[in-house]
Motif scaffolding. Structure first.
Motif, PDB file in Angstrom:
ATOM      1  N   TRP A 133       0.817  -1.212   0.000  1.00 24.75           N
ATOM      2  CA  TRP A 133       0.000   0.000   0.000  1.00 24.75           C
ATOM      3  C   TRP A 133       0.852   1.263   0.000  1.00 24.75           C
ATOM      4  O   TRP A 133       0.440   2.293  -0.533  1.00 24.75           O
ATOM      5  CB  TRP A 133      -0.971  -0.009   1.182  1.00 24.75           C
TER       6      TRP A 133
ATOM      7  N   GLU B 232       0.136   3.884  -2.906  1.00 23.39           N
ATOM      8  CA  GLU B 232      -0.231   5.275  -2.609  1.00 23.39           C
ATOM      9  C   GLU B 232       0.734   6.271  -3.244  1.00 23.39           C
ATOM     10  O   GLU B 232       0.370   7.418  -3.494  1.00 23.39           O
ATOM     11  CB  GLU B 232      -0.291   5.482  -1.096  1.00 23.39           C
TER      12      GLU B 232
ATOM     13  N   VAL C 225      -5.645   6.501  -4.419  1.00 20.05           N
ATOM     14  CA  VAL C 225      -6.186   5.526  -3.471  1.00 20.05           C
ATOM     15  C   VAL C 225      -7.077   6.247  -2.466  1.00 20.05           C
ATOM     16  O   VAL C 225      -6.741   7.333  -1.991  1.00 20.05           O
ATOM     17  CB  VAL C 225      -5.051   4.785  -2.726  1.00 20.05           C
ATOM     18  N   GLU C 226      -8.204   5.623  -2.157  1.00 21.96           N
ATOM     19  CA  GLU C 226      -9.114   6.181  -1.155  1.00 21.96           C
ATOM     20  C   GLU C 226      -9.511   5.083  -0.178  1.00 21.96           C
ATOM     21  O   GLU C 226      -9.783   3.952  -0.582  1.00 21.96           O
ATOM     22  CB  GLU C 226     -10.363   6.751  -1.828  1.00 21.96           C
ATOM     23  N   GLN C 227      -9.515   5.419   1.098  1.00 24.52           N
ATOM     24  CA  GLN C 227      -9.934   4.459   2.112  1.00 24.52           C
ATOM     25  C   GLN C 227     -11.434   4.595   2.337  1.00 24.52           C
ATOM     26  O   GLN C 227     -11.923   5.654   2.718  1.00 24.52           O
ATOM     27  CB  GLN C 227      -9.179   4.665   3.420  1.00 24.52           C
ATOM     28  N   THR C 228     -12.164   3.516   2.081  1.00 19.32           N
ATOM     29  CA  THR C 228     -13.610   3.502   2.254  1.00 19.32           C
ATOM     30  C   THR C 228     -13.968   2.589   3.424  1.00 19.32           C
ATOM     31  O   THR C 228     -13.097   1.992   4.057  1.00 19.32           O
ATOM     32  CB  THR C 228     -14.298   2.998   0.978  1.00 19.32           C
ATOM     33  N   GLN C 229     -15.260   2.458   3.685  1.00 19.60           N
ATOM     34  CA  GLN C 229     -15.691   1.590   4.782  1.00 19.60           C
ATOM     35  C   GLN C 229     -15.421   0.116   4.485  1.00 19.60           C
ATOM     36  O   GLN C 229     -15.436  -0.723   5.378  1.00 19.60           O
ATOM     37  CB  GLN C 229     -17.178   1.799   5.052  1.00 19.60           C
ATOM     38  N   TRP C 230     -15.155  -0.199   3.207  1.00 17.07           N
ATOM     39  CA  TRP C 230     -14.859  -1.578   2.828  1.00 17.07           C
ATOM     40  C   TRP C 230     -13.350  -1.815   2.655  1.00 17.07           C
ATOM     41  O   TRP C 230     -12.926  -2.883   2.262  1.00 17.07           O
ATOM     42  CB  TRP C 230     -15.565  -1.931   1.521  1.00 17.07           C
ATOM     43  N   GLY C 231     -12.547  -0.811   2.928  1.00 11.15           N
ATOM     44  CA  GLY C 231     -11.107  -0.941   2.760  1.00 11.15           C
ATOM     45  C   GLY C 231     -10.584   0.062   1.743  1.00 11.15           C
ATOM     46  O   GLY C 231     -11.264   1.029   1.386  1.00 11.15           O
ATOM     47  N   TYR C 232      -9.387  -0.178   1.254  1.00  7.48           N
ATOM     48  CA  TYR C 232      -8.774   0.724   0.284  1.00  7.48           C
ATOM     49  C   TYR C 232      -9.336   0.461  -1.114  1.00  7.48           C
ATOM     50  O   TYR C 232      -9.561  -0.679  -1.504  1.00  7.48           O
ATOM     51  CB  TYR C 232      -7.256   0.538   0.255  1.00  7.48           C
ATOM     52  N   GLN C 233      -9.531   1.541  -1.865  1.00  4.43           N
ATOM     53  CA  GLN C 233     -10.024   1.451  -3.237  1.00  4.43           C
ATOM     54  C   GLN C 233      -9.055   2.189  -4.156  1.00  4.43           C
ATOM     55  O   GLN C 233      -8.710   3.344  -3.909  1.00  4.43           O
ATOM     56  CB  GLN C 233     -11.417   2.075  -3.343  1.00  4.43           C
TER      57      GLN C 233
END
Length: 502
Positions: free
Chosen positions: A280, A284, A289-297
């Motif tokens: 990661w 990055e 890269v964006e951190q969402t509620q489901w993890g990194y996207q």
């Protein structure tokens, strides 16, 4: 303080160095910052030490990265001397220098000879196979003292054998799952390495995996390394375990990424696990890269990522495109692959070729009453006996499915038989590729829409019949054309070539 004194102070502040970059007594790269903050350097595997300096691995990529982050830094004399020495061009041995390799290929050979853990990315048709073979010969000459293992897709094994014989004058041995490697040049496929290197302990509830380490090679060449872009697969873990025991590891690829630059990480991690230690952190640096509620996207590559990667990987990555090395680019670059038939397929093909009758099953024989029919049946049997109600066994079909993993896309797969197109499409769609057919059964009203989608990169592959695709359609977006089946109609072949001519 008068006005002139103020000007002197401003000048001194303006030209203050960002810090000192130097090589310490242990051979590490160190940076002593004069500005705050400097923590951004951590993204390039630097760590803070007690003597108020950042320490990291010494290589040209790290020097480039630190210089980009702190453009006003001061380079110590130790850095200048090291860069001068590192940039010196090495002399090739007569084996490589006097070969028929092109100048850009000799440049690539020098890179491999100098960088024992590196990646060579030449566009399709530029001869990365030749470069790797001649680099081996340059390092070890005619002593035959090195053991070389080449891991490639199954469809390319015979091509490697042929090229090794041509450029090295040596016979290579293909290592299958039920044999042991015993030769100077050994060629195998990814599945054999995965099977032989990885063992699943079924007695354990967690099914833990252990790795056999009994195979030692001097040189490991990993062809089409994009096949190990997924850091979590058994295939990647097996290659990584194998590479740890090898003094020299070269990765070859026409295109090492398919979606974004995160695809590079597992390949680079195998080459240098210290410098490329964190997925990661690497991602990055070069991807959005964006951190969402489901993890990194991961959404794509950063705007300047290509230029930064070119600088940061200078010590480990060599790439050339067709446009860079061939000013007068040819209309097509051809490559023929020899695909051995499985035994059952070879048997029925041989029977048809010799006696005009092929025994498909115990109660089903295929008869060719004349030579023209025999020629048609041979094309069908060479493709897949299932086309004439025989067994579903075809190395060529398997090769096409495998090639879709590493050839440049979008792809045109030319076929002679509609049934082939239907079955290949089903197999590719089962592997989540976006595929369309362009054959005689494709509705005329839909054909232009399919072509438009292909030209706009909305389709991974078109499976086309030359008689349908040869007139009126522009398919110049194609990066690869695969002739799975060839008829004896020369006009179909000629016209199909010109559909993809740029």
């Amino acid at each position: 303080m008068d006005f002139s004194d103020q000007i002197d102070v401003l000048k001194t502040t303006e030209h203050k160095s960002d810090g000192l970059l130097y090589i310490d007594s242990r051979g590490y790269l160190r940076f002593e910052p004069n500005i705050y903050p400097s923590i951004q350097i951590k993204t390039y595997t630097f760590f803070w030490r007690d003597n108020n300096a950042w320490r990291g691995p010494l290589n040209q990529g790290n020097i480039n990265a630190v210089t980009r982050l702190f453009p006003n830094l001061t380079k110590d004399e130790s850095i200048i001397r090291w860069e001068e020495k590192d940039s010196e061009e090495i002399l090739l041995s007569p084996v490589a220098e006097l070969s028929e390799a092109f100048p850009f290929q000799k440049e690539a050979i020098r890179f491999l000879v100098k960088r024992h853990k590196s990646m060579l990315c030449l566009a399709p048709g530029l001869g990365k196979t030749i470069c790797a073979i001649l680099a081996v010969k340059d390092l070890f000459g005619l002593t035959h003292s090195a053991s070389v293992l080449i891991v490639s897709p199954l469809s390319l094994l015979q091509n490697w054998k042929k090229e090794i014989k041509k450029w090295a004058g040596d016979d290579a041995v293909i290592w299958h799952q039920n044999t042991s490697p015993d030769a100077q040049w050994i060629v195998t496929n990814y599945d054999t390495v995965r099977t032989r290197m990885t063992h699943v302990n079924s007695a354990s509830t967690s099914k833990s995996r252990s790795v056999y380490r009994g195979y030692d090679f001097d040189i490991l060449i990993i062809d089409e390394s994009i096949l190990i872009k997924n850091r979590k697969t058994q295939r990647t873990h097996a290659i990584k375990a194998l590479a740890k025991n090898c003094k020299i590891v070269w990765m070859l690829s026409g295109s090492p990424t398919s979606k974004n630059y995160s695809d590079l990480w597992s390949q680079l991690n195998i080459l240098d696990s210290t410098h490329f230690s964190a997925f990661w952190r690497f991602t990055e640096n070069y991807c959005d890269v964006e951190q969402t509620q489901w993890g990194y996207q991961i959404y794509g590559n950063k705007k300047n990522a290509a230029a930064e990667l070119h600088e940061d990987l200078e010590h480990i990555y060599y790439a050339r495109t067709q446009q860079q090395v061939l000013p007068d680019l040819p209309d097509w670059i051809f490559k023929s692959l020899d695909i051995p038939m499985p035994k059952d397929q070879e048997r029925v093909y041989g029977e048809m070729e010799e006696t005009f009758v092929a025994q498909l099953t115990d109660d089903n024989a295929l008869l060719a009453p004349n030579i023209l029919t025999q020629m048609l049946r041979l094309i069908q049997l060479a493709s897949n006996p299932i086309l004439v109600e025989g067994k579903d066994v075809s190395a060529k079909w398997q090769a096409v499915i495998e090639m879709m993993q590493f050839v440049e896309k979008p792809v045109i797969i030319w076929t002679t038989f509609i049934e082939t197109a239907r079955r290949i499409r089903q197999q590719l769609e089962g592997k989540k590729y976006k595929v369309s057919e362009l054959t005689g059964r494709t509705k005329k009203a839909s054909r232009q829409n399919i072509v438009d989608a292909f030209q706009n990169d909305q389709i991974d592959a078109i499976i086309a019949h030359p008689a349908v695709g040869k007139f009126g359609f522009t398919l110049t977006r194609a990066r690869t054309a695969i002739y799975l089946e060839r008829s004896y109609n020369g006009d179909d072949y000629y016209q199909s070539l010109h559909r993809v001519r740029r």
